[in-house]
Scaffold this motif. Structure first.
Motif, PDB file in Angstrom:
ATOM      1  N   THR A 265       0.401  -1.219   0.024  1.00  0.00           N
ATOM      2  CA  THR A 265      -0.017   0.341  -0.319  1.00  0.00           C
ATOM      3  C   THR A 265       0.859   1.118   0.157  1.00  0.00           C
ATOM      4  N   ARG A 266       0.351   2.339  -0.261  1.00  0.00           N
ATOM      5  CA  ARG A 266       1.244   3.536  -0.423  1.00  0.00           C
ATOM      6  C   ARG A 266       2.619   3.681  -0.756  1.00  0.00           C
ATOM      7  N   THR A 267       3.729   3.499  -0.398  1.00  0.00           N
ATOM      8  CA  THR A 267       5.141   4.130  -0.953  1.00  0.00           C
ATOM      9  C   THR A 267       5.153   2.439  -1.483  1.00  0.00           C
ATOM     10  N   THR A 268       5.808   2.361  -2.951  1.00  0.00           N
ATOM     11  CA  THR A 268       6.823   1.298  -3.189  1.00  0.00           C
ATOM     12  C   THR A 268       7.859   1.787  -3.576  1.00  0.00           C
ATOM     13  N   PHE A 269       9.237   1.028  -3.383  1.00  0.00           N
ATOM     14  CA  PHE A 269      10.757   1.103  -3.830  1.00  0.00           C
ATOM     15  C   PHE A 269      11.296   0.541  -3.947  1.00  0.00           C
ATOM     16  N   GLU A 270      12.114   0.213  -5.158  1.00  0.00           N
ATOM     17  CA  GLU A 270      12.881  -0.432  -6.083  1.00  0.00           C
ATOM     18  C   GLU A 270      14.150   0.266  -6.181  1.00  0.00           C
ATOM     19  N   ILE A 271      15.574  -0.405  -5.851  1.00  0.00           N
ATOM     20  CA  ILE A 271      16.508   0.309  -6.284  1.00  0.00           C
ATOM     21  C   ILE A 271      17.469  -0.984  -7.254  1.00  0.00           C
ATOM     22  N   ILE A 272      17.540  -0.425  -8.175  1.00  0.00           N
ATOM     23  CA  ILE A 272      18.365  -1.027  -9.363  1.00  0.00           C
ATOM     24  C   ILE A 272      19.537  -0.968  -9.832  1.00  0.00           C
ATOM     25  N   SER A 273      20.289  -1.516 -10.388  1.00  0.00           N
ATOM     26  CA  SER A 273      21.898  -1.535 -10.576  1.00  0.00           C
ATOM     27  C   SER A 273      22.390  -1.554 -12.067  1.00  0.00           C
ATOM     28  N   PRO A 274      23.015  -0.780 -13.086  1.00  0.00           N
ATOM     29  CA  PRO A 274      23.386  -0.903 -14.353  1.00  0.00           C
ATOM     30  C   PRO A 274      24.251  -2.236 -14.075  1.00  0.00           C
TER      31      PRO A 274
END
Length: 418
Positions: A265-274
């Motif tokens: 719910t509400r906040t979702t996030f993701e950290i990606i790497s090249p």
RNA sequence: GUGGGCGUAGCUCAGCAGGUUAGAGCACCUGGUUGUGGCCCAGGAGGUCGUGGGUUCAAGUCCCAUCGCUCACCCCA
């Protein structure tokens, strides 16, 4: 001739030359969590299947096709955990951990299992570390968890990464958006992939994070979820962004970031790497304000993230990984057959005395033994042969300089102890 | 579940349009030092060329199947 067994598809052995990197990573995580006030929790490898069905969602890919499920005693359906939030929340409720008061901040390092086709950065058994902060609905909590993820990855030596952020609203704002999205997509039904057409019925939001270029162009004109947030959602989101700005955590807003687990719910996030391949998410997480209640607890807001250790190891720029290199050793070498048993007993004694020693146990020649000492990077060798036995001494050889000095066998431990 | 690439020594790989005993580097072992490592030199061991079948006078090399690995799709850490 017997069959040679192999590790099961999608599983990996972590061999001795890799374990130091793992240990450094794990130690860094433990230290970090300690500083940030998170306590470690460990849950069993399997749970009742229903726990995941009800939390992750029965239409999610994880539940619908990726779980390792089996019948215990032919009746209870159990599943090797495919994600870690649900078990942690289960334990949180089961033991009434909330009673200890305040925000419950937990972390874990654990294995999970998903039955998928392996590829770069994706295994069937893989490991994650993650945190769950249970109890606070406020934006500071979101900002803390997100910042923790970001800073910890930095501490682990990840140099280039992108934090992607979204807010998918609360249940009711999401339902409103859902309807509008369905209406929009219905106009383009013929151009959607088969899975997306299916998904309109099951979980339309998931269509948003498709990689299909054709669908992407359609979605460019799709309504944005951010426009459907209610006032509270909006305010919460803005405050999270403000805190991240203040904390110097760079992010990109991505209104198509939805994520595959239903409880968010509400906040979702993701950290990606090249530095990764197609599977580029190092870390993913979000708020799940309804999950505790859905699993039978009191209504309790919560937020967390999980990060993939194998992926981090792939994306990590090599750094101080030598900190756990084996300490210098002393090698005991027998120069005669008669000295072997003396060497053996002395070796064990010296270990008991706290020294880091090794010795030959293959009856190898003195030459081979010293070669081994060299290979092991030993600082010195203790050589005992016929003559030494008679005189009650050992030749202590400095493997750097090559110099050799006789030392009394009785005092040999003291010679090396500080 | 679908598609692409790859499978030759412990490791990294070579092997030209199919042609005699399948190679290199690293690692390993032995000797050069009748009890002393690292460097160097000499020698050695190690491969049913993933597996099975087929084509051919002849297959590591061509064809088919199968297994495995890998990357990608789907989705996720």
């Amino acid at each position: 001739m017997s069959k040679i067994f192999q590790s099961v598809k999608g599983t990996k052995d972590i061999l001795p030359d890799e374990t130091p990197r793992w240990r450094v990573l794990e130690q860094t995580v433990h230290d970090f969590m300690n500083r940030w006030g998170y306590k470690e929790i460990r849950t069993p490898v399997f749970e009742q299947t229903d726990l995941f069905v009800r939390s992750v969602g029965k239409d999610s890919d994880v539940v619908s096709k990726q779980m390792y499920t089996f019948l215990d005693h032919g009746k209870t359906s159990l599943t090797l955990k495919p994600e870690l939030t649900a078990p942690v929340i289960r334990a949180y409720i089961q033991y009434n951990i909330a009673l200890s008061g305040g925000v419950t901040k937990l972390y874990y390092i654990d294995s999970l299992f998903r039955q998928e086709r392996p590829q770069k950065g994706r295994l069937r058994q893989f490991q994650q570390f993650g945190i769950e902060a249970i109890g606070s609905p406020h934006p500071e909590q979101d900002a803390e968890v997100i910042t923790a993820a970001y800073r910890l990855l930095q501490e682990l030596g990840i140099r280039t990464m992108t934090l992607k952020l979204n807010n998918i609203g609360n249940k009711s704002s999401r339902v409103r958006y859902r309807d509008v999205l369905i209406e929009f997509l219905s106009d383009h039904l013929d151009r959607l992939s088969k899975t997306s057409q299916e998904r309109i019925k099951t979980n339309p939001l998931r269509i948003l994070d498709t990689k299909n270029p054709e669908e992407q162009t359609i979605l460019e004109k799709a309504p944005h979820i951010l426009d459907f947030l209610d006032e509270d959602d909006r305010k919460h989101y803005d405050e999270v962004l403000t805190y991240l700005d203040q904390l110097g955590v760079p992010y990109e807003q991505d209104h198509q970031l939805v994520r595959g687990l239903d409880y968010y719910t509400r906040t979702t996030f993701e950290i990606i790497s090249p530095k990764l391949g197609a599977q580029d998410a190092l870390c993913g997480g979000g708020r799940y304000d309804d999950l505790v209640e859905d699993l039978g607890g009191k209504p309790t807001p919560a937020i967390g993230f999980a990060a993939g250790i194998e992926r981090i190891l792939l994306a990590m720029d090599e750094k101080n990984m030598d900190s756990l290199e084996p300490a210098p050793r002393i090698y005991l070498a027998a120069a005669s057959e008669s000295a072997r048993s003396t060497i053996f007993k002395l070796g064990i004694d010296l270990r008991n005395a706290g020294l880091f020693v090794d010795f030959d146990i293959l009856y190898r020649s003195l030459k081979s033994q010293l070669r081994e000492a060299n290979r092991l990077n030993c600082v010195s060798a203790i050589i005992i042969g016929e003559d030494e036995l008679i005189e009650g001494v050992a030749q202590v050889k400095d493997l750097q300089s090559g110099e050799q000095t006789p030392v009394d066998l009785d005092t040999i431990a003291d010679y090396f102890l500080p």
